[in-house]
Design a protein around this motif. Structure first.
Motif, PDB file in Angstrom:
ATOM      1  N   LEU A 192       0.837  -1.204   0.000  1.00 40.46           N
ATOM      2  CA  LEU A 192       0.000   0.000   0.000  1.00 40.46           C
ATOM      3  C   LEU A 192       0.873   1.255   0.000  1.00 40.46           C
ATOM      4  O   LEU A 192       0.602   2.196  -0.751  1.00 40.46           O
ATOM      5  CB  LEU A 192      -0.937   0.002   1.214  1.00 40.46           C
ATOM      6  CG  LEU A 192      -1.887   1.170   1.343  1.00 40.46           C
ATOM      7  CD1 LEU A 192      -2.812   1.267   0.134  1.00 40.46           C
ATOM      8  CD2 LEU A 192      -2.699   1.058   2.620  1.00 40.46           C
ATOM      9  N   ASP A 193       1.915   1.245   0.816  1.00 39.30           N
ATOM     10  CA  ASP A 193       2.849   2.383   0.829  1.00 39.30           C
ATOM     11  C   ASP A 193       3.445   2.604  -0.557  1.00 39.30           C
ATOM     12  O   ASP A 193       3.574   3.742  -1.020  1.00 39.30           O
ATOM     13  CB  ASP A 193       3.981   2.143   1.838  1.00 39.30           C
ATOM     14  CG  ASP A 193       3.541   2.336   3.286  1.00 39.30           C
ATOM     15  OD1 ASP A 193       2.463   2.914   3.514  1.00 39.30           O
ATOM     16  OD2 ASP A 193       4.296   1.893   4.181  1.00 39.30           O
ATOM     17  N   GLU A 194       3.803   1.520  -1.243  1.00 34.38           N
ATOM     18  CA  GLU A 194       4.369   1.622  -2.587  1.00 34.38           C
ATOM     19  C   GLU A 194       3.341   2.197  -3.552  1.00 34.38           C
ATOM     20  O   GLU A 194       3.666   3.043  -4.394  1.00 34.38           O
ATOM     21  CB  GLU A 194       4.857   0.248  -3.066  1.00 34.38           C
ATOM     22  CG  GLU A 194       5.449   0.247  -4.449  1.00 34.38           C
ATOM     23  CD  GLU A 194       6.699   1.107  -4.592  1.00 34.38           C
ATOM     24  OE1 GLU A 194       7.041   1.456  -5.734  1.00 34.38           O
ATOM     25  OE2 GLU A 194       7.343   1.451  -3.570  1.00 34.38           O
ATOM     26  N   GLN A 195       2.085   1.759  -3.450  1.00 30.29           N
ATOM     27  CA  GLN A 195       1.026   2.279  -4.314  1.00 30.29           C
ATOM     28  C   GLN A 195       0.811   3.771  -4.062  1.00 30.29           C
ATOM     29  O   GLN A 195       0.655   4.553  -5.016  1.00 30.29           O
ATOM     30  CB  GLN A 195      -0.291   1.514  -4.078  1.00 30.29           C
ATOM     31  CG  GLN A 195      -0.260   0.075  -4.533  1.00 30.29           C
ATOM     32  CD  GLN A 195      -0.134  -0.033  -6.041  1.00 30.29           C
ATOM     33  OE1 GLN A 195      -0.746   0.715  -6.781  1.00 30.29           O
ATOM     34  NE2 GLN A 195       0.678  -0.978  -6.488  1.00 30.29           N
ATOM     35  N   VAL A 196       0.828   4.198  -2.804  1.00 25.88           N
ATOM     36  CA  VAL A 196       0.677   5.618  -2.462  1.00 25.88           C
ATOM     37  C   VAL A 196       1.854   6.410  -3.026  1.00 25.88           C
ATOM     38  O   VAL A 196       1.683   7.492  -3.605  1.00 25.88           O
ATOM     39  CB  VAL A 196       0.539   5.807  -0.931  1.00 25.88           C
ATOM     40  CG1 VAL A 196       0.674   7.270  -0.530  1.00 25.88           C
ATOM     41  CG2 VAL A 196      -0.785   5.222  -0.446  1.00 25.88           C
ATOM     42  N   ARG A 197       3.082   5.858  -2.871  1.00 30.95           N
ATOM     43  CA  ARG A 197       4.267   6.538  -3.395  1.00 30.95           C
ATOM     44  C   ARG A 197       4.153   6.697  -4.912  1.00 30.95           C
ATOM     45  O   ARG A 197       4.426   7.776  -5.460  1.00 30.95           O
ATOM     46  CB  ARG A 197       5.528   5.735  -3.042  1.00 30.95           C
ATOM     47  CG  ARG A 197       6.831   6.474  -3.407  1.00 30.95           C
ATOM     48  CD  ARG A 197       8.036   5.557  -3.349  1.00 30.95           C
ATOM     49  NE  ARG A 197       7.998   4.478  -4.334  1.00 30.95           N
ATOM     50  CZ  ARG A 197       8.190   4.648  -5.657  1.00 30.95           C
ATOM     51  NH1 ARG A 197       8.414   5.830  -6.167  1.00 30.95           N
ATOM     52  NH2 ARG A 197       8.143   3.603  -6.478  1.00 30.95           N
ATOM     53  N   MET A 198       3.709   5.635  -5.599  1.00 26.31           N
ATOM     54  CA  MET A 198       3.577   5.697  -7.052  1.00 26.31           C
ATOM     55  C   MET A 198       2.485   6.690  -7.463  1.00 26.31           C
ATOM     56  O   MET A 198       2.654   7.440  -8.434  1.00 26.31           O
ATOM     57  CB  MET A 198       3.266   4.305  -7.617  1.00 26.31           C
ATOM     58  CG  MET A 198       4.472   3.369  -7.549  1.00 26.31           C
ATOM     59  SD  MET A 198       4.143   1.633  -7.966  1.00 26.31           S
ATOM     60  CE  MET A 198       3.174   1.727  -9.418  1.00 26.31           C
ATOM     61  N   ALA A 199       1.394   6.741  -6.710  1.00 22.56           N
ATOM     62  CA  ALA A 199       0.318   7.695  -7.015  1.00 22.56           C
ATOM     63  C   ALA A 199       0.815   9.126  -6.832  1.00 22.56           C
ATOM     64  O   ALA A 199       0.541  10.007  -7.671  1.00 22.56           O
ATOM     65  CB  ALA A 199      -0.890   7.430  -6.119  1.00 22.56           C
ATOM     66  N   ARG A 200       1.559   9.374  -5.769  1.00 20.56           N
ATOM     67  CA  ARG A 200       2.108  10.726  -5.546  1.00 20.56           C
ATOM     68  C   ARG A 200       3.075  11.111  -6.666  1.00 20.56           C
ATOM     69  O   ARG A 200       3.086  12.244  -7.130  1.00 20.56           O
ATOM     70  CB  ARG A 200       2.803  10.791  -4.185  1.00 20.56           C
ATOM     71  CG  ARG A 200       1.840  10.825  -3.036  1.00 20.56           C
ATOM     72  CD  ARG A 200       2.556  10.952  -1.718  1.00 20.56           C
ATOM     73  NE  ARG A 200       1.581  11.052  -0.644  1.00 20.56           N
ATOM     74  CZ  ARG A 200       1.801  10.652   0.590  1.00 20.56           C
ATOM     75  NH1 ARG A 200       2.976  10.154   0.928  1.00 20.56           N
ATOM     76  NH2 ARG A 200       0.861  10.793   1.501  1.00 20.56           N
TER      77      ARG A 200
END
Length: 135
Positions: A108-116
């Motif tokens: 989830l952290d990786e997905q948030v980082r990629m979205a940002r």
């Protein structure tokens, strides 16, 4: 060292133990009674007697009963031991769940980082596009 006597109370009545044992303290006497009850359990079952109906009465040198041990406590202790034996399995299950939660949180952290990062790039492109339009 004090002497303790282990009288056995059964459905048929009291079977006094006249010899006694020299033991350091009441706690040790209790543990001795507990171990003996544990060892007697299978024999009582083979004789078709209900062990839970028996009790050790631990007496001092004056004949005063200072502690009792219902055999049912032996049964209760095996239930507790069984629960403790299951604990490693429960602990493994909890650890597996915690590991899965950590992996999901990391994903989830990786997905948030990629979205940002995607939002940042989009903002850069918008800003560049506005710059080009104003030129």
């Amino acid at each position: 060292m004090p002497r303790f006597y282990f009288h056995l109370r059964m459905a048929q009545g009291l079977k006094p133990y006249e010899i006694g044992l020299e033991l350091p303290d009441v706690e040790t006497a209790y543990l001795e009674a507990f171990q003996t009850a544990l060892e007697m359990w299978p024999d009582l079952l083979r004789q078709r007697e209900d062990p839970t109906r028996n009790t050790f009465e631990i007496a001092d040198c004056c004949g005063q009963v200072i502690q009792t041990l219902p055999f049912s406590e032996v049964l209760d202790s095996t239930k507790q031991r069984t629960a403790r034996q299951k604990l490693p399995h429960q602990a493994r299950t909890a650890k597996a769940l915690a590991d899965r939660t950590r992996r999901l949180a990391a994903a989830l952290d990786e997905q948030v980082r990629m979205a940002r990062e995607g939002i940042r790039r989009s903002q850069e492109l918008l800003n560049a596009s506005r710059s080009n339009q104003s030129d």
